[in-house]
Each structure stands twice: as C-alpha cells, then as structure tokens.
Design an enzyme around this catalytic site. Structure first.
Site, PDB file in Angstrom:
ATOM      1  N   HIS A  11       0.867  -1.181   0.000  1.00 52.16           N
ATOM      2  CA  HIS A  11       0.000   0.000   0.000  1.00 52.16           C
ATOM      3  C   HIS A  11       0.902   1.229   0.000  1.00 52.16           C
ATOM      4  O   HIS A  11       2.072   1.158   0.391  1.00 52.16           O
ATOM      5  CB  HIS A  11      -0.962   0.001   1.200  1.00 52.16           C
ATOM      6  CG  HIS A  11      -0.321  -0.192   2.540  1.00 52.16           C
ATOM      7  ND1 HIS A  11       0.299   0.830   3.229  1.00 52.16           N
ATOM      8  CD2 HIS A  11      -0.217  -1.286   3.325  1.00 52.16           C
ATOM      9  CE1 HIS A  11       0.751   0.374   4.380  1.00 52.16           C
ATOM     10  NE2 HIS A  11       0.472  -0.922   4.459  1.00 52.16           N
ATOM     11  N   HIS A  29       1.504   2.827  10.957  1.00 47.94           N
ATOM     12  CA  HIS A  29       1.980   2.646  12.331  1.00 47.94           C
ATOM     13  C   HIS A  29       2.067   3.989  13.062  1.00 47.94           C
ATOM     14  O   HIS A  29       1.690   4.095  14.224  1.00 47.94           O
ATOM     15  CB  HIS A  29       3.351   1.972  12.337  1.00 47.94           C
ATOM     16  CG  HIS A  29       3.310   0.481  12.333  1.00 47.94           C
ATOM     17  ND1 HIS A  29       2.929  -0.244  11.222  1.00 47.94           N
ATOM     18  CD2 HIS A  29       3.595  -0.426  13.309  1.00 47.94           C
ATOM     19  CE1 HIS A  29       2.993  -1.538  11.513  1.00 47.94           C
ATOM     20  NE2 HIS A  29       3.390  -1.679  12.776  1.00 47.94           N
TER      21      HIS A  29
END
Length: 512
Positions: free
Chosen positions: A393, A400
C-alpha cells in the site's frame, strides 16, 4: 400527607432520556456537517511524471527498470476514482501479492472526525532536496541497524551519520545547537522525548496480563540479515513475485536494544499491541498515575470502571486504532500515492548506473551514506530489514505512526503526564538483561518517545520516510482528540474535560 415522586435520571420510561440521547448524537453529527469543505493538496508528483516514477506502484506489472505498466496504472486510478468494489477486482497485478485494503479509504466512522475531513500536508516532492535528505537518513538507518543504542555516542558509523545529517540544510530531524548528535540521531524532539535512553520504558518494562506478567523480550533477526540488495531480488519482490530470501531469526529472545530489534517489533505487531502494553503498565501504577481531571479522584464513595476506570481507558486506547488507520488509508490511496523508499532506492540505482536519468537531488547521490551502502552491498538499493520489503500500500502517511499517535494521545488524556516512572531501566547492549537507569523519566516524555519509537522503527526497517512518520503521528493525534471531544457530553459525572499536551507542546483541554 403524600408527596409527588420525582422523575429520576434512571427512569427507563422517560421520554426525556430518549430525546437527550437523540440530541447528543444529532448535535455531534451536525458539528461535522457544518465544518467547511477541505482540500487535499498533493505534492504534484503523480501529474509531474508521465511514467509515474514518483508514485507507489508495488505489486503492479512493471518493466525491467521497475517502471509501471501505464495501462495497469490507469486501471488502478480508475478504481480509486470510482470507489466501486468491482473496479478494484479489475486492477492488473504483477504477481502473487495483493494490494492491502484500498477500500478502507472509503469507510465511515460513527465517532470522531470523518477520515475525508482531515488533511495531511503534502510530502516532499521527488526532485526536492528535502526528499533526498530523508533518503540519506534512511541509508544511515539501514547501515546502523545492528549498533546498540547504548553505543551511538562512540560508534564511528553513528557519529558519521550525525555529522552528515548535520550538513543537510533541508533535514528536519532534531538538533542540539544546530547539530544532529548521537543523542538526537533517528529521534524526534516531542516534549520530554529526548530525555533518557532511545527506547521508551513502555517497550522494556514487564507488563501485567490477567494473573501473570509479560517480560518484553522479543524474537528478533540476526545481525546483518538485510534483504533486496540485489537488483533481481528487488525487481521480483516489486512486481509481487515470491520472496527470493527468508528472514534469519535469532533463537534467543531479547529486549529491544538496536534498530534491527525495533524494526522486527513493528514488523510482527498487528496494531494495538504497542498501546495495550503501556496502558496495562500505567493502570498498574494506581490512582496516582491518573490525570487530575479524573472525577473519581475526588470521590469519597466511588471508583471508576466503565467510565473513567480501566475499562474506559482500555476501550478508548484500542478503539482509536481503526479510525486512525481509516484516516491514514484515505490519505495513502485517495490523495498522495507516494513512492516507497525501496522504490526510490531503485530510482537512485538506475541514476547512478546511467540506466535512467531521473531528476534526483544530488544531496543523496553525493552522500557518504550512499557511498558506504555501495561499498557494502555493491548496489545503491536501500537495504531492507524485511524479506518482502514494504507492504503493498502507498507510503504516506505511515499507518503505524498514525495509530500510535492516536493511542498515545488517548493515554495522555487519561494519565498524569508528569507522573514519574518508577524504577526506570535500560537494556544491556546484548539485549539479554535490563539495568537500572538513575535519572527521572516522566509518563508524558516516555509516551512521546513510544510514539516515535513505533513510527520511526518502520523507517529503520526501510519502509517509510521521516515526513511520513511525523505527519502520521499528528494525524493520529487529531483522530483521538476528535473521539474524545465527541464523547464529552456523554458522561454523568462532573467532568471538566480531558487535558493533554500535544506533540507540538501545546497544552489543551478538550471540552464542548
């Protein structure tokens, strides 16, 4: 003589309760409906380069230079623009790997700001000096993965990294007196986060789990276990084909003591773990660690549980993750579609070998970091800590970074940021033991440190840039503040609002 019974708040038959519940939900929805329409500026790279050399293309069909098949890219854009599930099924892939969850970019959330109403500033453009400077930092992070954080101030490589980054006028990492030092290297200067060891106490200290405790020693990889440094391996993985190599694991669990360990931690986590463990640690410290605004700190007869107690805190910390990821995925897929570091490394490889003439700023081409990478690996590719390289992606912002930004913001809202961490520790350089650390560390500083540990840990692995980490954390913070604001009118307790210090140092109280 009789008396008229009062209507109580707990009267389930009361129409007033139904009307108030509707009012709370309706006014929250109206608040977002009345917000002005936002624009989502990009950096112009996708339009600037017809061959999409600055855009995310991993897992799509590519030529021998790693440039995308433009017909496949058009199908990819068509699906992004329509958002129709059947159009995503028509995107041509280059191999076995599938794209990660582009349709979550269109999801709605019922609490907090809508993902499409939040904005990430444009990342540095492909040809810019700032982007080249970010890549110089990544080459240094790859070269220094095996150096213990304890040794940063004496190791020649980390000293050289700090010296070179200090010369880059467009490098935005933290500095002391205008210089990057081993103390600030690969860190971020959020309030209190430069104090003490590189790793947050919340990634080292044991945490309670039901009737046991968890020791934070983790499975990690062997020193020197780097990947995708050969061009044929890189191209195979880029097009979504089977991995040419596998990770070599250390058989001894260790406390996080270097960049490789940190990179493997953020390789194997799902999402909530890096917020759950700190939450359990903070709850174990008792009422003294709670934020002063908690209404039950003043009560003589009650304690909190489902409101302003452990269940409330755990729910909010973990529930912030999915909305944060929705916000990140909206920016990744629908707005920026930014190139990954491993893709940029291949552009540098072709520029240096003369196979292509890409507009790359000389700051990275002439860097000591790139020279040392070539001397070690005989290519200019960015060494990856993960055998599969980056996820499938787009790069910007870091997922994160966004979810840890949201979870840390929730923790700062519920806990006392000035509370002193009891019995602080530091890992030994071999990661086998914890040693006492004799300086004061606070909850706020260690939570801010936790945020950049998780975010920049992905950079250390080679899958994100600094701007993606920092802006991802800020996006997650915005998500969490929105959720806290929306719940503000739902409590029965006398509560003046959540207070916290934002990553930029601003102190806020969230109330209506």
């Amino acid at each position: 003589m009789g008396f008229k019974k009062a209507k109580l708040k707990g009267d389930f038959s009361s129409i007033k309760r139904i009307q108030k519940a509707f009012k709370i939900r309706n006014e929250t929805a109206l608040y977002y409906k009345k917000l002005p329409k936002v624009e989502h500026p990009g950096n112009g790279d996708e339009r600037r380069y017809f061959n999409k050399i600055a855009s995310y293309i991993k897992a799509l069909p590519q030529n021998s230079l790693g440039e995308v098949d433009l017909r496949a890219y058009d199908k990819y854009l068509e699906a992004i623009e329509t958002g129709e599930p059947e159009d995503f099924e028509k995107i041509p892939l280059g191999g076995e790997r599938k794209l990660v969850n582009p349709q979550s970019a269109y999801s709605f959330d019922l609490v907090g700001p809508d993902s499409h109403q939040m904005v990430c500033p444009p990342p540095p453009a492909f040809h810019s000096e700032e982007f080249a400077s970010e890549m110089v930092e990544l080459y240094w992070q790859a070269l220094t993965r095996d150096i213990p954080f304890n040794d940063y101030h004496t190791n020649p490589l980390t000293i050289a990294a700090a010296e070179e980054l200090s010369t880059l006028t467009r490098f935005h990492g933290p500095k002391i007196n205008g210089q990057v030092t081993p103390k600030t290297l690969f860190r971020q200067d959020f309030p209190g986060a430069l104090e003490g060891p590189y790793i947050s106490q919340f990634l080292w200290k044991d945490f309670p789990f039901i009737a046991t405790k968890i020791i934070q020693k983790y499975k990690t990889t062997l020193a020197g276990d780097d990947h995708l440094t050969k061009y044929e391996d890189w191209l195979a993985v880029q097009t979504g084909n089977p991995l040419p190599s596998s990770i070599k694991y250390d058989t001894t669990p260790r406390y996080i003591r270097n960049g490789r360990d940190l990179g493997e931690f953020v390789h194997k986590d799902y999402s909530v773990e890096s917020g759950l463990a700190p939450c359990l640690i903070l709850l174990s410290y008792g009422p003294g660690a709670l934020d002063a605004s908690n209404p039950y700190l003043k009560s003589n007869t009650q304690v909190g549980f489902s409101s302003f107690g452990a269940a409330h805190v755990l729910d909010f910390v973990l529930r912030a993750v999915r909305p944060a990821l929705d916000a990140a995925w909206c920016q990744k897929w629908l707005v920026h579609r930014r190139i990954r570091p491993e893709e940029f490394g291949a552009r540098i490889q072709h520029k240096m070998t003369g196979d292509a003439n890409y507009p790359i700023h000389p700051v990275v081409l002439n860097s000591n970091a790139l020279l040392k990478t070539y001397e070690k690996y005989k290519t200019y590719l960015l060494p990856q800590a993960f055998a599969e390289g980056c996820p499938t992606h787009p790069e910007y912002p870091s997922g994160h970074a966004t979810f840890i930004g949201a979870m840390v913001t929730m923790l700062k809202a519920f806990f006392n940021e000035s509370f002193v961490i009891p019995d602080p520790v530091v890992s030994s350089s071999d990661g086998l033991s914890l040693e006492s650390y004799d300086r004061t560390l606070t909850v706020g500083g260690e939570l801010n440190k936790l945020a950049y540990n998780i975010a920049i840990g992905r950079n250390t692995a080679g899958v994100h840039f600094r701007s993606s980490a920092i802006n991802g954390m800020l996006l997650g913070e915005e998500v969490a503040i929105g959720i806290l604001r929306d719940y503000q009118t739902t409590y029965n307790e006398e509560f003046e609002g959540f207070s916290l210090t934002k990553f930029d140092g601003t102190k806020i109280t969230i109330n209506i």
